[in-house]
Design an enzyme around this catalytic site. Structure first.
Site, short mmCIF file in Angstrom:
data_model
loop_
_atom_site.label_atom_id
_atom_site.label_comp_id
_atom_site.label_asym_id
_atom_site.label_seq_id
_atom_site.Cartn_x
_atom_site.Cartn_y
_atom_site.Cartn_z
N GLU A 208 -65.49 78.47 34.44
CA GLU A 208 -66.40 78.53 35.58
C GLU A 208 -67.81 78.90 35.13
O GLU A 208 -68.79 78.55 35.78
CB GLU A 208 -65.89 79.55 36.60
CG GLU A 208 -66.60 79.48 37.96
CD GLU A 208 -65.88 80.25 39.04
OE1 GLU A 208 -64.90 79.72 39.60
OE2 GLU A 208 -66.27 81.40 39.31
N HIS B 185 -41.09 78.28 22.95
CA HIS B 185 -39.93 77.54 23.43
C HIS B 185 -40.34 76.44 24.42
O HIS B 185 -39.48 75.89 25.11
CB HIS B 185 -38.94 78.49 24.10
CG HIS B 185 -38.42 79.55 23.17
ND1 HIS B 185 -37.36 79.33 22.31
CD2 HIS B 185 -38.84 80.81 22.93
CE1 HIS B 185 -37.14 80.43 21.60
NE2 HIS B 185 -38.03 81.34 21.96
N LYS C 96 -65.66 73.49 47.66
CA LYS C 96 -65.41 74.15 48.94
C LYS C 96 -65.96 73.34 50.10
O LYS C 96 -65.31 73.20 51.15
CB LYS C 96 -66.05 75.55 48.94
CG LYS C 96 -65.36 76.56 48.05
CD LYS C 96 -66.10 77.89 48.11
CE LYS C 96 -65.48 78.93 47.20
NZ LYS C 96 -66.22 80.21 47.23
#
Length: 493
Positions: free
Chosen positions: A310, A341, A460
């Site tokens: 950001e 894994h 947004k």
């Protein structure tokens, strides 16, 4: 020199592709870097986009004055009230649980800190009670769905953590909470006894109905992703105790001092930054895997995604000139022992270049356990150390001495190793501050404003437009695919 020490951390750069001396001859910081660094430490560095001074380093200063001092005293008193059993709910019962409702910097840092430092809670020595602290961030309500059945509205305080006090994700969750508590007592009782507001917008907290004594305002110059040192870190202090929180701040201050005074060739954040620039620009590596080898740090990769991406994922300079060069890398990763894994197979034998940051805790005490259990836990920590060093070696040197393609490991992947003798509140604070300063240094090198987030704000706005279309009967005016999905979502009501 391949190991650099500072503030309780050691950075080992032996597995980078350049020596420190060659790096500093290749990647040059701009002449005004030292001046900008000094401004950052003093709280006078300017976020040009928002015309605000960047002040998060002042939030962890040893001594503060004026409004910041009053705010810190209020913060401390609130922690002691809640953990000391003095804060009573609307029905007179002691508060036993806290729910932090926030998103982005109001969730990632506090959640990470509360989890990493929980074992250092020594509040019982001061007669304080442990609190159950929960975190809710998802706008879909999924986390709230899981939390509400396990808390009691009469004994729970909700922290509304939002810098702007208008984040739609946060208030979607809070609106649901308001509906939930109405079954038990009035909204006024809830606001007066069960809500704490943490924001830089005090007027909005007042308008919402949160009493002044339950508000923790902070400076607008504290960026969300740099805010766990501020009142946004209230959930850390409530979970781990004020003493632990203050120890975390002290560790960050120690890294501030190291960053401000150590020469470049002995400066952990500067070298992290410049090796990152070298890998990005000279080697063309566009991603950094963050691999902590201690379960208490398992949330670190998610936190660093926001802190780094950001801040430095930008298309323009700080003074708004378009750029045509690569800036911050993609940050990803995961808890190392689990990753072994899962995605390590691709790291060892895939075709994609990457750089890595290994984060290692060398040893661990186990107070409160028997000697037998403590010894077993120490053995487990050594198992983690062995696996970290083994995978770091294999990623760097590979193994090509075989005729079987299945057993071919190309290696050649550069990495840092950030290690500490033990994870403590101090070394945790130093670790997070080191990454903050790394991001700042790279932002200066790439001429960016690391303290704005236009892409976030644009996203947004797009979401608000689509939400309006979802709640309207008018024909949606987007692309064909989006229009079709909006119509299907409407039909689902």
């Amino acid at each position: 020199m391949t190991q650099i020490n500072g503030a309780g951390l050691t950075l080992d750069v032996a597995f980078q592709n350049e020596s420190v001396d060659d790096l500093l001859n290749t990647i040059k910081l701009p002449d005004d870097f030292k001046s900008f660094r000094e401004q950052l430490m003093q709280g006078t560095y300017l976020n040009q986009t928002e015309q605000r001074q960047v002040v998060h380093c002042l939030e962890r200063a040893a001594s503060v004055e004026g409004e910041r001092a009053a705010g810190r005293e209020k913060f401390n008193n609130m922690v002691h009230q809640l953990r000391g059993g003095e804060w009573l709910g609307a029905t007179g019962k002691r508060i036993t649980a806290v729910v932090n409702v926030g998103v982005g910097g109001s969730d990632l840092g506090p959640n990470m800190g509360a989890f990493a430092l929980k074992e250092f809670d020594d509040g019982h020595l001061e007669g304080e009670h442990a609190l159950d602290v929960h975190f809710v961030s998802s706008m879909d309500g999924g986390q709230l769905y899981a939390v509400l059945p396990i808390i009691d509205p009469e004994t729970t305080v909700f922290i509304v953590a939002s810098k702007s006090f208008g984040t739609i994700d946060t208030f979607a969750n809070i609106d649901t909470v308001r509906a939930w508590v109405k079954q038990h007592f009035s909204e006024q009782d809830w606001l007066e006894h069960h809500v704490i507001g943490v924001s830089s917008n005090q007027q909005k907290m007042l308008d919402y109905g949160i009493p002044l004594p339950h508000q923790l305002p902070f400076d607008e110059g504290v960026g969300g992703r740099f805010s766990l040192w501020s009142p946004i870190g209230l959930s850390i202090a409530l979970s781990c105790g004020l003493h632990t929180f203050e120890r975390m701040l002290a560790g960050a201050r120690a890294m501030d001092e190291h960053f401000a005074t150590a020469p470049d060739h002995e400066n952990i954040p500067v070298l992290m930054a410049l090796f990152g620039v070298y890998n990005r620009e000279q080697l063309g590596i566009n991603n950094l895997a963050v691999l902590p080898y201690d379960g208490r740090l398992r949330m670190l990769p998610n936190y660093l995604q926001q802190l780094d991406m950001e801040s430095n994922g930008k298309q323009a300079t700080a003074d708004n000139r378009a750029i045509d060069y690569a800036t911050g890398p993609i940050i990803w990763g995961g808890f190392g022992p689990n990753g072994q894994h899962a995605f390590f197979q691709h790291l060892h034998q895939g075709f994609d270049p990457f750089a890595a940051d290994f984060v290692l805790v060398l040893e661990r005490d186990a107070p409160g356990f028997s000697h037998q259990v403590a010894d077993k836990l120490a053995e487990q920590q050594q198992l983690s150390v062995a696996n970290c060093l083994a995978h770091r070696q294999l990623m760097k040197f590979g193994d090509t001495n075989t005729e079987s393609p299945r057993d071919h490991y190309p290696g050649g992947h550069p990495s840092n190793l950030l290690m500490m003798q033990q994870l403590t509140p101090e070394t945790f604070g130093a670790l997070i501050a080191a990454y903050e300063h790394k991001v700042f240094t790279q932002g200066i090198y790439w001429q960016l404003n690391s303290f704005d987030q236009p892409g976030v704000e644009k996203g947004k706005k797009c979401a608000i437009d689509i939400l309006a279309a979802l709640n309207s009967n008018d024909a949606p005016q987007f692309d064909a695919s989006t229009n079709d999905i909006i119509k299907k979502a409407r039909n689902g009501h």
